[in-house]
Design a protein around this motif. Structure first.
Motif, PDB file in Angstrom:
ATOM      1  N   ARG A 197       0.815  -1.218   0.000  1.00 33.96           N
ATOM      2  CA  ARG A 197       0.000   0.000   0.000  1.00 33.96           C
ATOM      3  C   ARG A 197       0.849   1.270   0.000  1.00 33.96           C
ATOM      4  O   ARG A 197       0.317   2.367  -0.014  1.00 33.96           O
ATOM      5  N   THR A 198       2.173   1.108   0.048  1.00 28.69           N
ATOM      6  CA  THR A 198       3.071   2.257   0.154  1.00 28.69           C
ATOM      7  C   THR A 198       3.775   2.500  -1.168  1.00 28.69           C
ATOM      8  O   THR A 198       4.341   1.594  -1.757  1.00 28.69           O
ATOM      9  N   HIS A 199       3.736   3.726  -1.616  1.00 37.28           N
ATOM     10  CA  HIS A 199       4.464   4.141  -2.817  1.00 37.28           C
ATOM     11  C   HIS A 199       5.902   4.405  -2.403  1.00 37.28           C
ATOM     12  O   HIS A 199       6.155   5.171  -1.472  1.00 37.28           O
ATOM     13  N   ARG A 200       6.851   3.780  -3.082  1.00 37.70           N
ATOM     14  CA  ARG A 200       8.269   3.897  -2.755  1.00 37.70           C
ATOM     15  C   ARG A 200       8.677   5.365  -2.715  1.00 37.70           C
ATOM     16  O   ARG A 200       8.413   6.133  -3.630  1.00 37.70           O
ATOM     17  N   GLY A 201       9.331   5.736  -1.619  1.00 40.83           N
ATOM     18  CA  GLY A 201       9.820   7.102  -1.464  1.00 40.83           C
ATOM     19  C   GLY A 201       8.776   8.085  -0.974  1.00 40.83           C
ATOM     20  O   GLY A 201       9.060   9.266  -0.839  1.00 40.83           O
ATOM     21  N   LEU A 258       6.100  -0.112  -3.262  1.00 39.64           N
ATOM     22  CA  LEU A 258       5.993  -0.331  -4.703  1.00 39.64           C
ATOM     23  C   LEU A 258       6.559   0.859  -5.464  1.00 39.64           C
ATOM     24  O   LEU A 258       6.478   1.992  -4.998  1.00 39.64           O
ATOM     25  N   VAL A 259       7.096   0.594  -6.634  1.00 41.52           N
ATOM     26  CA  VAL A 259       7.690   1.636  -7.469  1.00 41.52           C
ATOM     27  C   VAL A 259       6.639   2.688  -7.831  1.00 41.52           C
ATOM     28  O   VAL A 259       6.921   3.874  -7.863  1.00 41.52           O
ATOM     29  N   ARG A 260       5.432   2.227  -8.097  1.00 37.21           N
ATOM     30  CA  ARG A 260       4.324   3.136  -8.424  1.00 37.21           C
ATOM     31  C   ARG A 260       3.246   2.987  -7.363  1.00 37.21           C
ATOM     32  O   ARG A 260       3.134   1.950  -6.720  1.00 37.21           O
ATOM     33  N   ALA A 261       2.439   3.996  -7.195  1.00 41.50           N
ATOM     34  CA  ALA A 261       1.310   3.915  -6.284  1.00 41.50           C
ATOM     35  C   ALA A 261       0.330   2.862  -6.801  1.00 41.50           C
ATOM     36  O   ALA A 261       0.174   2.688  -8.022  1.00 41.50           O
ATOM     37  N   LEU A 262      -0.304   2.137  -5.895  1.00 44.72           N
ATOM     38  CA  LEU A 262      -1.218   1.069  -6.284  1.00 44.72           C
ATOM     39  C   LEU A 262      -2.300   1.586  -7.232  1.00 44.72           C
ATOM     40  O   LEU A 262      -2.665   0.916  -8.194  1.00 44.72           O
ATOM     41  N   GLY A 263      -2.792   2.782  -6.995  1.00 43.70           N
ATOM     42  CA  GLY A 263      -3.806   3.361  -7.875  1.00 43.70           C
ATOM     43  C   GLY A 263      -3.334   3.530  -9.306  1.00 43.70           C
ATOM     44  O   GLY A 263      -4.125   3.445 -10.243  1.00 43.70           O
ATOM     45  N   ASP A 264      -2.041   3.736  -9.503  1.00 43.86           N
ATOM     46  CA  ASP A 264      -1.496   3.856 -10.860  1.00 43.86           C
ATOM     47  C   ASP A 264      -1.580   2.537 -11.615  1.00 43.86           C
ATOM     48  O   ASP A 264      -1.816   2.516 -12.819  1.00 43.86           O
ATOM     49  N   TYR A 265      -1.383   1.422 -10.914  1.00 44.99           N
ATOM     50  CA  TYR A 265      -1.531   0.117 -11.562  1.00 44.99           C
ATOM     51  C   TYR A 265      -3.002  -0.134 -11.907  1.00 44.99           C
ATOM     52  O   TYR A 265      -3.315  -0.629 -12.980  1.00 44.99           O
ATOM     53  N   LEU A 266      -3.880   0.230 -10.973  1.00 47.81           N
ATOM     54  CA  LEU A 266      -5.311  -0.028 -11.176  1.00 47.81           C
ATOM     55  C   LEU A 266      -5.867   0.782 -12.336  1.00 47.81           C
ATOM     56  O   LEU A 266      -6.733   0.307 -13.063  1.00 47.81           O
ATOM     57  N   SER A 267      -5.383   1.996 -12.514  1.00 50.61           N
ATOM     58  CA  SER A 267      -5.923   2.837 -13.582  1.00 50.61           C
ATOM     59  C   SER A 267      -5.141   2.690 -14.883  1.00 50.61           C
ATOM     60  O   SER A 267      -5.480   3.312 -15.874  1.00 50.61           O
ATOM     61  N   GLY A 268      -4.106   1.855 -14.882  1.00 47.26           N
ATOM     62  CA  GLY A 268      -3.261   1.696 -16.053  1.00 47.26           C
ATOM     63  C   GLY A 268      -3.807   0.704 -17.054  1.00 47.26           C
ATOM     64  O   GLY A 268      -4.942   0.247 -16.979  1.00 47.26           O
TER      65      GLY A 268
END
Length: 173
Positions: free
Chosen positions: A83-87, A98-108
């Motif tokens: 659930r944590t975006h790296r950095g 994760l390298v990207r926020a979870l929402g970015d994967y879901l909307s990708g």
């Protein structure tokens, strides 16, 4: 203050002479007898507080948060890591999350599932007790606001932990 101001104008370092002097100083040093390689066990997993990520609250034991240890603590660490975006937070090491926020994967795009699998493996394998992940399954909800993620965590001591969670986030736009 400029370094040039501190040195005389005619001061020039002979780099070759400095390297030669450095090499001569360590020429007779032997590290064979002084070097011992020890493979250390990772620190114990320790404890953390049980957290209901979907409810956004700590799980209570009486009036206090419930303390969990061992595999249960690692499961909390894993869910938080996913659930944590790296950095995103200074309290975590730069490699955490994760390298990207979870929402970015879901909307990708659908191809993001493959990237997400790889990113999950990298994020979780960062933990010193984790050797690898197996049987990673990811399925997105039809409205792409949540993902069901499951896998088996293979531990350094040979044990394994099943992980299965529905991660619900507000998809980024």
């Amino acid at each position: 203050v400029d370094v040039e101001e501190l040195l005389p104008a005619d001061a020039e370092a002979d780099i070759d002479a400095l390297f030669d002097a450095s090499n001569e100083a360590i020429e007779d040093v032997s590290t064979e007898d002084d070097l011992e390689v020890i493979e250390a066990e990772p620190d114990p997993i320790g404890r953390t507080w049980a957290f209901d990520f979907n409810g956004g609250t700590f799980v209570k034991e009486g009036h206090s948060p419930l303390a969990v240890r061992g595999d249960a603590a690692l499961a909390v660490w894993i869910e938080k890591c996913l659930r944590t975006h790296r950095g995103a937070s200074v309290v975590h090491l730069p490699e955490y999350g994760l390298v990207r926020a979870l929402g970015d994967y879901l909307s990708g795009s659908p191809d993001d599932i493959f990237e997400m699998k790889s990113d999950i493996e990298d994020a979780i394998a960062f933990h010193p007790h984790v050797t690898k992940l197996e049987d990673i399954l990811i399925s997105f909800s039809d409205d792409r606001t949540s993902a069901e993620i499951s896998f088996r965590v293979i531990l350094a001591d040979g044990g394994e932990i099943p992980f299965d969670s529905e991660l619900t986030v507000e998809a980024s736009t």
